[in-house]
Design a protein around this motif. Structure first.
Motif, short mmCIF file in Angstrom:
data_model
loop_
_atom_site.label_atom_id
_atom_site.label_comp_id
_atom_site.label_asym_id
_atom_site.label_seq_id
_atom_site.Cartn_x
_atom_site.Cartn_y
_atom_site.Cartn_z
N LEU A 449 110.29 18.01 76.34
CA LEU A 449 108.89 18.24 76.68
C LEU A 449 108.75 19.09 77.93
O LEU A 449 107.87 19.96 78.01
N GLU A 450 109.62 18.87 78.92
CA GLU A 450 109.55 19.67 80.14
C GLU A 450 109.86 21.13 79.87
O GLU A 450 109.19 22.02 80.42
N GLU A 451 110.85 21.42 79.02
CA GLU A 451 111.19 22.81 78.73
C GLU A 451 110.09 23.49 77.92
O GLU A 451 109.79 24.67 78.15
N MET A 452 109.50 22.79 76.97
CA MET A 452 108.40 23.39 76.21
C MET A 452 107.17 23.58 77.08
O MET A 452 106.42 24.54 76.90
N GLU A 453 106.97 22.69 78.03
CA GLU A 453 105.86 22.84 78.97
C GLU A 453 106.06 24.07 79.85
O GLU A 453 105.09 24.77 80.19
N ALA A 454 107.29 24.36 80.20
CA ALA A 454 107.58 25.50 81.07
C ALA A 454 107.59 26.83 80.31
O ALA A 454 107.58 27.89 80.94
N CYS A 455 107.62 26.80 78.99
CA CYS A 455 107.65 28.03 78.20
C CYS A 455 106.26 28.67 78.18
O CYS A 455 105.29 28.04 77.73
N SER A 456 106.17 29.89 78.64
CA SER A 456 104.87 30.58 78.72
C SER A 456 104.37 31.04 77.37
O SER A 456 103.20 31.40 77.24
N TYR A 457 105.23 31.04 76.34
CA TYR A 457 104.82 31.50 75.01
C TYR A 457 104.21 30.38 74.17
O TYR A 457 103.67 30.65 73.10
N ILE A 458 104.29 29.13 74.63
CA ILE A 458 103.70 28.00 73.93
C ILE A 458 102.42 27.60 74.65
O ILE A 458 102.42 27.36 75.86
N ASP A 459 101.32 27.53 73.90
CA ASP A 459 100.02 27.21 74.50
C ASP A 459 99.68 25.73 74.38
O ASP A 459 99.13 25.15 75.33
N TYR A 460 99.96 25.13 73.23
CA TYR A 460 99.63 23.72 73.03
C TYR A 460 100.74 23.05 72.22
O TYR A 460 101.40 23.69 71.40
N ILE A 461 100.92 21.74 72.46
CA ILE A 461 101.88 20.92 71.74
C ILE A 461 101.10 19.75 71.14
O ILE A 461 100.53 18.94 71.89
N ILE A 462 101.07 19.66 69.82
CA ILE A 462 100.27 18.64 69.14
C ILE A 462 101.20 17.73 68.35
O ILE A 462 101.96 18.20 67.48
N VAL A 463 101.16 16.44 68.64
CA VAL A 463 101.93 15.44 67.93
C VAL A 463 101.05 14.22 67.70
O VAL A 463 99.95 14.11 68.25
N THR A 464 101.53 13.27 66.89
CA THR A 464 100.84 12.00 66.71
C THR A 464 101.53 10.93 67.56
O THR A 464 102.58 11.18 68.17
N ASN A 465 100.95 9.75 67.59
CA ASN A 465 101.54 8.65 68.35
C ASN A 465 102.43 7.77 67.48
O ASN A 465 102.55 6.56 67.69
#
Length: 510
Positions: A449-465
């Motif tokens: 999650l930290e690496e995807m958060e730091a990626c400037s090419y990804i705007d949103y991350i959508i998952v379920t609980n």
């Protein structure tokens, strides 16, 4: 609901509370603890005799403890004379190990299914299995629910200009899932493939990957006769040789005979070392020469099956395919230096299946189930190590995403590598505007999650609980959006208890 008991394991108590709240009940009492030696202890705190029991236990970071806890709870309820025991597993653990990846590998997901059956479970409710064929592992009924209607509704309500978006699969294995969501939203879809590259196979694999090439041209580009390119046919004491280098562009084979009718003809050979090419079928019957003088015969090769389709390949088709080089997990320019051979994995499998079949006799790398493509590991299933970081790959996007929003879809987000590479390729090379990474299960192993958060090419991350995400990770992410599936699971429990059909749970509602 009457005659229903809902128990919660330690993996996801918040989800169980949400389910019970929607059903108008409270979680039943159960004491779960561990002894000092690490053993799990379960004590059911209420009567379950002739009750329908539902045990909510998902996968978690301590997956082995969660499985043992679920098995003990099922066995305890069975011993308490429960009428029916249903395991509610939003995320099925070990779902990635649903097939053999080596000759001595184990199908662990099937073993988990057998353990649940032996413990005494009567029904399983889960969400988006990694492979739908896993339902065949069970001898009990399985309800494999889909989060697709929930995701489609979120896209319609939260993605700006969603009608112009494109649903993209980041690997060929998720094509069916992506096309289903694209059909539900009435959107176009695209496909991303990632192939390993090996320098020592480039020359040979380029021949097999090319659509057409002249039969007269050898791998080295020479047109002269080579000893290994001669087709021999024994006819009594006469041996006829056909030089594949004597095939012109019109498909004419020139057969030249020199010498007597007895013995092999004299042929001048090139000094360059030849490369053998497999059989070239020639349907003509070659009669023996009547004299010792040189005689020529011309025969036509059969037409190529793709000759009538050459005109269909235009620039319009080529514009829908975008290529890129993937080095150290990131997209690089075409002039970027290749990865040195000293850091490449020498035992890595060749990308071309035709080339791989040629080298299969001498290859030291075992292929899953004797070399089947389906059993090979996908991007997210690769084992740990530095091989995936040191090798160069070719990433290909088939579809048009320029100036559009990309919905990158898969069933789970476990590791960040393939997600970051796909998002970077869509934006950097294909010209996409935004990238939404959408999955049902947010496993987020390690620093994913930290690496995807730091990626400037990804705007949103959508998952379920469906999978428990620590609160510390949720608070540190501004891109993460979590969809609640408690309504889906609670309705499945209600319908299961009353014996109603669950077909309505697979339909899309605005």
């Amino acid at each position: 609901m009457r005659r229903v008991k809902i128990f919660s394991g330690t993996s996801h108590p918040l989800l169980t509370e949400s389910i019970c709240e929607r059903l108008g009940t409270n979680p039943s009492k159960a004491e779960l603890k561990k002894f000092s030696n690490g053993e799990t202890s379960v004590n059911i705190g209420c009567s379950v005799r002739e009750q329908d029991v539902f045990i909510v236990q998902s996968g978690s970071e301590t997956v082995n403890d969660s499985i043992m806890e679920l098995l003990i709870m099922i066995s305890a309820c069975k011993g308490g004379s429960a009428n029916k025991i249903t395991a509610v597993m939003p995320y099925f653990p070990y779902s990635k190990q649903s097939k053999k990846k080596s000759h001595r590998g184990a199908i662990t997901a099937r073993m988990i299914a057998n353990l649940l059956t032996i413990a005494g479970v009567n029904h399983i409710i889960t969400v988006d299995l990694h492979a739908s064929q896993m339902q065949g592992f069970f001898s009990k009924p399985v309800d494999n629910l889909y989060a697709e209607p929930l995701i489609a509704r979120w896209v319609k309500n939260n993605v700006q200009n969603w009608r112009e978006a494109v649903v993209v699969s980041k690997n060929p294995g998720g094509t069916k899932r992506v096309t289903s969501l694209a059909d539900a939203l009435k959107l176009n879809f695209a496909l991303i493939t990632t192939d390993r590259r090996r320098a020592n196979y480039d020359a040979l694999s380029s021949k097999f990957h090319s659509r057409r090439h002249s039969p007269a041209e050898s791998i080295h580009g020479d047109l002269g006769p080579n000893p290994e390119t001669l087709v021999g046919r024994q006819d009594g004491e006469l041996q006829t040789f056909v030089d594949r280098g004597n095939i012109d562009a019109t498909g004419i084979v020139s057969l030249t005979y020199t010498g007597s009718s007895i013995g092999a003809p004299s042929i001048e050979l090139n000094s360059e070392p030849p490369i053998a090419i497999s059989d070239l079928s020639i349907s003509a019957e070659v009669p023996p020469p009547a004299s010792t003088t040189s005689t020529e015969y011309n025969y036509h090769l059969p037409p190529h099956p793709e000759d009538d389709f050459d005109d269909e390949y235009t620039d319009d088709n080529a514009r829908e395919v975008t290529y890129g080089r993937l080095v150290l997990g990131h997209i690089v320019d075409d002039d970027y230096p290749s990865v040195p051979a000293s850091v490449k994995n020498e035992d890595e499998e060749a990308p071309c299946h035709m080339v791989n079949s040629i080298y299969s006799i001498t290859s030291s790398n075992d292929h899953a189930l004797g070399g089947t493509v389906d059993a090979n590991e996908t991007d997210d299933e690769e084992g740990p190590g530095v091989a995936s970081l040191t090798q160069e790959k070719m990433i290909t996007l088939v579809g048009h995403v320029r100036d559009r929003t990309v919905l990158l879809v898969d069933d789970m987000i476990d590791r960040p590598g393939s997600w970051i590479a796909a998002a970077e390729h869509c934006v950097k090379r294909a010209g996409a505007n935004k990238v939404y990474c959408i999955a049902t299960h947010g496993v987020f192993g390690g620093d994913c999650l930290e690496e995807m958060e730091a990626c400037s090419y990804i705007d949103y991350i959508i998952v379920t609980n469906s999978f428990p995400i620590p609160v510390s990770k949720i608070n540190c992410s501004r891109k993460l959006r979590i969809l609640d599936i408690s309504a889906l699971l609670s309705e499945a429990i209600r319908r299961n208890h009353h014996g109603e059909s669950i077909s309505a749970l697979f339909q899309h509602f605005d």
